[in-house]
Design an enzyme around this catalytic site. Sequence first.
Site, PDB file in Angstrom:
ATOM      1  CE  LYS A 182     -13.661   8.273 -17.515  1.00 28.31           C
ATOM      2  NZ  LYS A 182     -14.105   9.361 -16.892  1.00 28.31           N
TER       3      LYS A 182
ATOM      4  CE1 TYR B  41     -17.415  11.897 -14.707  1.00 32.86           C
ATOM      5  CE2 TYR B  41     -16.368  12.006 -12.213  1.00 32.86           C
ATOM      6  CZ  TYR B  41     -17.065  11.400 -13.384  1.00 32.86           C
ATOM      7  OH  TYR B  41     -17.468   9.993 -13.526  1.00 32.86           O
TER       8      TYR B  41
ATOM      9  CG  ASP C 212     -10.686  16.421 -14.180  1.00 29.10           C
ATOM     10  OD1 ASP C 212     -10.076  15.996 -15.186  1.00 29.10           O
ATOM     11  OD2 ASP C 212     -11.440  16.027 -13.741  1.00 29.10           O
TER      12      ASP C 212
ATOM     13  NE  ARG D 135      -2.700   0.077   3.421  1.00 29.12           N
ATOM     14  CZ  ARG D 135      -2.421   0.684   4.348  1.00 29.12           C
ATOM     15  NH1 ARG D 135      -1.874   1.967   4.455  1.00 29.12           N
ATOM     16  NH2 ARG D 135      -2.177  -0.362   5.360  1.00 29.12           N
TER      17      ARG D 135
HETATM   18  C1  LIG Z   1     -14.362  10.050 -15.706  1.00 29.14           C
HETATM   19  C2  LIG Z   1     -13.916  11.233 -15.215  1.00 29.14           C
HETATM   20  C3  LIG Z   1     -13.486  11.450 -13.645  1.00 29.14           C
HETATM   21  C4  LIG Z   1     -13.549  10.468 -12.594  1.00 29.14           C
HETATM   22  O1  LIG Z   1     -12.750   9.416 -13.149  1.00 29.14           O
HETATM   23  P1  LIG Z   1     -12.896   7.846 -12.881  1.00 29.14           P
HETATM   24  O2  LIG Z   1     -11.820   6.994 -13.356  1.00 29.14           O
HETATM   25  O3  LIG Z   1     -14.282   7.468 -13.371  1.00 29.14           O
HETATM   26  O4  LIG Z   1     -13.045   7.370 -11.351  1.00 29.14           O
HETATM   27  C5  LIG Z   1     -13.068  12.540 -13.361  1.00 29.14           C
HETATM   28  N1  LIG Z   1     -13.134  13.705 -14.231  1.00 29.14           N
HETATM   29  C6  LIG Z   1     -13.414  13.771 -15.383  1.00 29.14           C
HETATM   30  C7  LIG Z   1     -13.071  14.902 -16.311  1.00 29.14           C
HETATM   31  C8  LIG Z   1     -13.703  12.524 -15.887  1.00 29.14           C
HETATM   32  O5  LIG Z   1     -14.405  12.526 -17.347  1.00 29.14           O
END
Ligand SMILES: *Cc1c(COP(=O)(O)O)cnc(C)c1O
Length: 384
Positions: free
Chosen positions: A203, A107, A178, A54
């Site tokens: 993504k 998001y 982000d 961890r």
């Molecule tokens: C999908 C997404 C997240 C969250 O990510 P996960 O991998 O689903 O936990 C955060 N910010 C944006 C812009 C996203 O598209």
Amino acid sequence: MNAAGAPKSHPNTSVVALGRPLHAPDAPINPHIAMSSTFVGVDTPELNERGYGRFSNESWEPLEEAIATLEGADLPGVSFASGMAAVSAAISLAPIGGVITVAGTSYNGTMSLARQLHDEGAVVLREVNALDLDATIVAFQGSSLVWLESPTNPLLDVVDLPRLIDAAHQAGAIVVVDNTFSTPLRQQPLSMGADVVVHSATKFIAGHSDVLLGIALTNQRQLHERILSRRTLHGAIPGPFEAWLGLRGLRTLAVRLERAEANAIELAQRLSAHTAVTRVRYPGLSTDPGHALASTQMSGYGAIVSIEFETKEIASRFVGSLQLATPATSLGGVETLVERRRRQLSEPEEVPEELVRISVGIEHIEDLWADFEQAIQSATRKDL
Ligand SMILES: *Cc1c(COP(=O)(O)O)cnc(C)c1O
């Protein structure tokens, strides 16, 4: 990991070259996956740096070093079990009771988390429309942490990052961006002054819709230590294989993105010309309200296009009539995914009911277009 002294290369080369084992006879060209929950210890705390799974795992490091280099961070990234785990670690940099200002169309998971922290009394949340610069800058006064996302999911608003980051710093706030939609190949918020960058590597970075993964990056040692300690103590660590898949996906990010963006602009243009489509949102269109700003702060416009139809029913039938593109949430994979976002109850009301988000994949454009055309035709049939 990477060959020491290798010349600084173009990012399209870096995604291929970074995070590989040193060249040595019979060395593998890909990093090992260390499936181990603990590591052999020595009774000298300074030397026993891995200790337990961890705290650290060598399988995370190539990905963390590669993304840090691409984002222009001097310190390695901190990878997490999901994008939300990275978001959550970054949001928790705000002190208890502190004000966090969040660009209101971020998001929906980020918004839900921020609202929950607010409702529980952990922080005071201010939601702002980051397109309204004056009101947003006023809201920064007294904020401990400012959260920005650009382009936003799924409205594709382009937010003036350099200007807002600067204003937030003047107000004394930490700024988190982000960068999921842009990827480090199209936008580097740290170079614009952001303190922390987060990604849902689920993504575009991993890119194949087969893994959940997140990462946070910073240049500041103190913030880095705090984020690392969140991961260690909250425990949202990535699996060794997931981190390996993230790096494997990163290898093709540049070519995937090039093809997906080429498809995205073509689809955006054709959909704009279609009479059944009432609005197309894509920063790459010269008519898009975010185009000029995107052209200054991004080096490409990304692969997400949002479109609107006259009614929610048409939007829903359109998604249901697709045969090649897949009706599914998520984005950034090689396959085109399409979703009417408001089918999700957590989606904010600012998102129109008749909006459909398209994560454009790398298929052949004519196959995609044929599928879109037939689905629009089915959705708008007069005899329905
Ligand atoms: C999908 C997404 C997240 C969250 O990510 P996960 O991998 O689903 O936990 C955060 N910010 C944006 C812009 C996203 O598209």
